[in-house]
Design a protein around this motif. Structure first.
Motif, PDB file in Angstrom:
ATOM      1  N   MET A   1    -102.709  96.553 121.824  1.00 34.88           N
ATOM      2  CA  MET A   1    -103.911  96.898 122.608  1.00 34.88           C
ATOM      3  C   MET A   1    -103.844  96.189 123.961  1.00 34.88           C
ATOM      4  O   MET A   1    -103.748  94.965 124.003  1.00 34.88           O
TER       5      MET A   1
ATOM      6  N   ALA B   1    -108.622  96.743 124.838  1.00 30.91           N
ATOM      7  CA  ALA B   1    -109.074  98.132 124.981  1.00 30.91           C
ATOM      8  C   ALA B   1    -108.221  99.062 124.135  1.00 30.91           C
ATOM      9  O   ALA B   1    -107.040  98.805 123.893  1.00 30.91           O
ATOM     10  N   ASN B   2    -108.827 100.151 123.712  1.00 31.45           N
ATOM     11  CA  ASN B   2    -108.077 101.186 123.012  1.00 31.45           C
ATOM     12  C   ASN B   2    -107.436 102.121 124.023  1.00 31.45           C
ATOM     13  O   ASN B   2    -108.096 102.568 124.968  1.00 31.45           O
ATOM     14  N   VAL B   3    -106.165 102.415 123.826  1.00 28.05           N
ATOM     15  CA  VAL B   3    -105.488 103.398 124.662  1.00 28.05           C
ATOM     16  C   VAL B   3    -106.223 104.737 124.537  1.00 28.05           C
ATOM     17  O   VAL B   3    -106.605 105.149 123.435  1.00 28.05           O
TER      18      VAL B   3
ATOM     19  N   GLN C   1    -109.157 105.387 125.981  1.00 28.31           N
ATOM     20  CA  GLN C   1    -110.525 105.191 126.477  1.00 28.31           C
ATOM     21  C   GLN C   1    -110.484 105.115 127.990  1.00 28.31           C
ATOM     22  O   GLN C   1    -109.470 104.743 128.576  1.00 28.31           O
TER      23      GLN C   1
ATOM     24  N   VAL D   1    -114.731 101.107 128.045  1.00 25.89           N
ATOM     25  CA  VAL D   1    -114.421  99.759 127.563  1.00 25.89           C
ATOM     26  C   VAL D   1    -115.510  98.790 128.021  1.00 25.89           C
ATOM     27  O   VAL D   1    -116.038  97.991 127.235  1.00 25.89           O
TER      28      VAL D   1
ATOM     29  N   ASP E   1    -100.933 101.858 127.580  1.00 25.17           N
ATOM     30  CA  ASP E   1    -100.276 100.623 127.136  1.00 25.17           C
ATOM     31  C   ASP E   1     -99.791  99.783 128.313  1.00 25.17           C
ATOM     32  O   ASP E   1     -99.687  98.560 128.209  1.00 25.17           O
TER      33      ASP E   1
ATOM     34  N   ASP F   1    -101.885  96.472 130.433  1.00 26.09           N
ATOM     35  CA  ASP F   1    -102.224  95.151 129.926  1.00 26.09           C
ATOM     36  C   ASP F   1    -102.372  94.168 131.086  1.00 26.09           C
ATOM     37  O   ASP F   1    -101.435  93.966 131.859  1.00 26.09           O
TER      38      ASP F   1
END
Ligand code: FES
Length: 106
Positions: free
Chosen positions: A1, A18-20, A22, A27, A92, A95
């Motif tokens: 995440m 965070a979720n990929v 979104q 978020v 991804d 980050d």
């Protein structure tokens, strides 16, 4: 995440996993980040979700499309680095993405 880093209007830093898939706005709203209103819920029609993308990330996220550029014209306290966070979809590779939020959205 991937972790998205928000700097709230008072300078407080929030680091949120965070979720990929979104949006960055989603978020922020889901975690009560201060400084984003998101009045239209992500429809790119209010400009109250705007934030300032850190310079190091400007070239690393997809550029604004024409609809976002037009709506950014209505953003309060707009700066050169402003983007609408509802139009930035988490991947991804984001980050550490750093976003500072304005003192007010309207
Ligand atoms: Fe309205 Fe982003 S939430 S433009």
């Amino acid at each position: 995440m991937p972790t998205i880093v928000f700097i709230e209007p008072d300078g407080q830093q929030r680091e949120i996993a965070a979720n990929v898939g979104q949006s960055v706005m989603e978020v922020a709203v889901q975690h009560g980040v201060r400084g984003i209103d998101a009045d239209c819920g992500g429809a790119c029609s209010c400009a109250t979700c705007h934030g300032y993308i850190d310079a190091a990330w400007q070239e690393r996220i997809a550029p604004a499309d024409d609809v976002e550029v037009d709506m950014l014209g209505f953003a309060y306290l707009r700066e050169e680095t402003s983007r609408l966070t509802c139009q930035i979809i988490v991947t991804d590779s984001m980050d550490g993405l750093l976003i500072r939020l304005p003192s007010s959205q309207a």
